[in-house]
Design an enzyme around this catalytic site. Structure first.
Site, PDB file in Angstrom:
ATOM      1  N   HIS A 148      -3.543  -9.311   3.403  1.00  0.00           N
ATOM      2  CA  HIS A 148      -5.048  -9.435   3.795  1.00  0.00           C
ATOM      3  C   HIS A 148      -5.248 -10.518   5.081  1.00  0.00           C
ATOM      4  O   HIS A 148      -4.361 -11.298   5.009  1.00  0.00           O
ATOM      5  CB  HIS A 148      -5.424  -9.815   2.622  1.00  0.00           C
ATOM      6  N   HIS A 183      -3.054   2.241  -5.612  1.00  0.00           N
ATOM      7  CA  HIS A 183      -3.878   1.190  -5.637  1.00  0.00           C
ATOM      8  C   HIS A 183      -3.899   0.490  -6.826  1.00  0.00           C
ATOM      9  O   HIS A 183      -4.100  -0.827  -6.937  1.00  0.00           O
ATOM     10  CB  HIS A 183      -5.215   1.165  -4.859  1.00  0.00           C
ATOM     11  N   ARG A 199      -0.980  -1.882  -7.033  1.00  0.00           N
ATOM     12  CA  ARG A 199      -1.346  -2.936  -5.963  1.00  0.00           C
ATOM     13  C   ARG A 199      -2.182  -4.153  -6.772  1.00  0.00           C
ATOM     14  O   ARG A 199      -2.055  -5.196  -6.613  1.00  0.00           O
ATOM     15  CB  ARG A 199      -1.804  -2.549  -4.669  1.00  0.00           C
ATOM     16  N   LYS A 229      -1.950  -2.654   7.915  1.00  0.00           N
ATOM     17  CA  LYS A 229      -2.955  -2.124   8.642  1.00  0.00           C
ATOM     18  C   LYS A 229      -2.917  -2.842  10.062  1.00  0.00           C
ATOM     19  O   LYS A 229      -2.653  -3.881  10.344  1.00  0.00           O
ATOM     20  CB  LYS A 229      -4.281  -2.333   8.248  1.00  0.00           C
ATOM     21  N   ARG A 254       0.953  -1.141  -0.040  1.00  0.00           N
ATOM     22  CA  ARG A 254      -0.014   0.044   0.001  1.00  0.00           C
ATOM     23  C   ARG A 254       0.755   1.181  -0.074  1.00  0.00           C
ATOM     24  O   ARG A 254       2.000   1.075   0.357  1.00  0.00           O
ATOM     25  CB  ARG A 254      -0.986  -0.033   1.387  1.00  0.00           C
ATOM     26  N   TYR A 274      -9.505 -10.706  -6.573  1.00  0.00           N
ATOM     27  CA  TYR A 274      -8.559 -10.781  -8.114  1.00  0.00           C
ATOM     28  C   TYR A 274      -8.829 -11.951  -8.689  1.00  0.00           C
ATOM     29  O   TYR A 274      -8.502 -12.059  -9.929  1.00  0.00           O
ATOM     30  CB  TYR A 274      -7.234 -10.492  -7.338  1.00  0.00           C
TER      31      TYR A 274
END
Length: 297
Positions: free
Chosen positions: A267, A241, A244, A169, A140, A276
């Protein structure tokens, strides 16, 4: 959220904005105490933020859903803390958000963006390094700009792959490999550009620096990517993004396992990564329809 759950600063900031808007909405209705809030108040707020009827900017379905989740969390917190006994938001559901498929670039478009830099200048060497890094790692943009030089690991003795420690995150760390081109671009930047940039500031461990010698901001990194896309004459919107998304899509198209891609992207759930796979399946369907002799009309 910040202390007990350890969520990212940007996530906390977004929820803070949502709750400030909610408080302003309540005050506009003359409500000063938590126990006086009704389910109708919460439902009205949910509807008003979507079209801006509360006086704020209209929100997209995704942002409006997040705003309702924030309100539900606040009321649940009040009950847990004993501020109120009832939770009027418990049965108010966030607006439905349609699945948004990521938009990936083609491999040729990525190549054109990567080559649309000016490596003869310190800024150009930095731009090439950050573009190569983003596409090589799928990081990110906030993860890239928060990197320090010490987060890089390269096995020089055996010409091994580059590795980088990424903080995602919730401050969760993961180790991600870097490709040869990214390692080379970072080496060029670290040797030929960063020493010049760092002398213009007060000294910082940050990996990517701005022209004043300070840590590069997310907004500046965003601008770098957009300008490179414009120079490459990419006729579509390109954001951090997008790089990404392209990283993940190209890995899956190349045969990578979805759980490996999940780990690389950071994730928490493989469900997030599986979006995806839909892109890849669509691509396969298009190729099949155009190539198979019994598939064409």
């Amino acid at each position: 959220m910040a202390i007990e759950r350890g969520l990212a600063k940007n996530t906390v900031a977004a929820y803070r904005r949502d709750l400030e808007r909610y408080i302003n909405f309540l005050e506009g209705r003359g409500i000063q105490r938590a126990e006086n809030i009704t389910r109708k108040d919460v439902t009205t707020y949910s509807q008003d933020v979507r079209d801006g009827a509360d006086g704020g900017a209209p929100l997209s379905p995704r942002s409006a859903a997040r705003a309702v989740v924030a309100v539900r969390g606040l009321h649940k917190f009040w009950v847990l803390e004993g501020t109120t006994t009832d939770n009027p938001a418990a049965e108010v559901q966030p607006p439905a958000v349609g699945q948004r498929l990521p938009k990936a670039l083609t491999i040729d478009e990525v190549r054109r963006i990567l080559e649309a830099t000016q490596p003869e200048t310190p800024a150009g060497l930095r731009d090439r390094a950050i573009l190569e890094f983003l596409y090589s790692t799928g990081a990110r943009i906030s993860e890239a700009t928060s990197l320090d030089v010490d987060d890089l690991f390269v096995d020089r003795s055996n010409d091994g792959p580059g590795m980088v420690r990424v903080r995602g995150k919730g401050s969760k760390e993961r180790i991600v490999p870097m490709g040869k081109f990214a390692v080379e671009a970072l080496d060029n930047y670290l040797v030929r550009a960063r020493p010049l940039l760092v002398t213009k500031g007060r000294g910082t461990p940050a990996l990517f620096l701005n022209l004043r010698g300070g840590r590069l901001s997310r907004q500046s990194a965003w601008t770098i990517i957009q300008q490179a896309a414009e120079r490459a004459q990419i006729g579509k919107e390109v954001s951090p993004h997008t790089m990404r998304h392209s990283f993940a899509t190209h890995l899956l198209q190349g045969g990578a396992d979805v759980r490996v891609v999940q780990e690389l992207l950071g994730h928490a759930s493989v469900t997030t990564t599986q979006v995806y796979t839909h892109v890849t399946v669509d691509t396969l369907r298009e190729i099949y329809a155009s190539a198979h002799p019994r598939a064409r009309l």
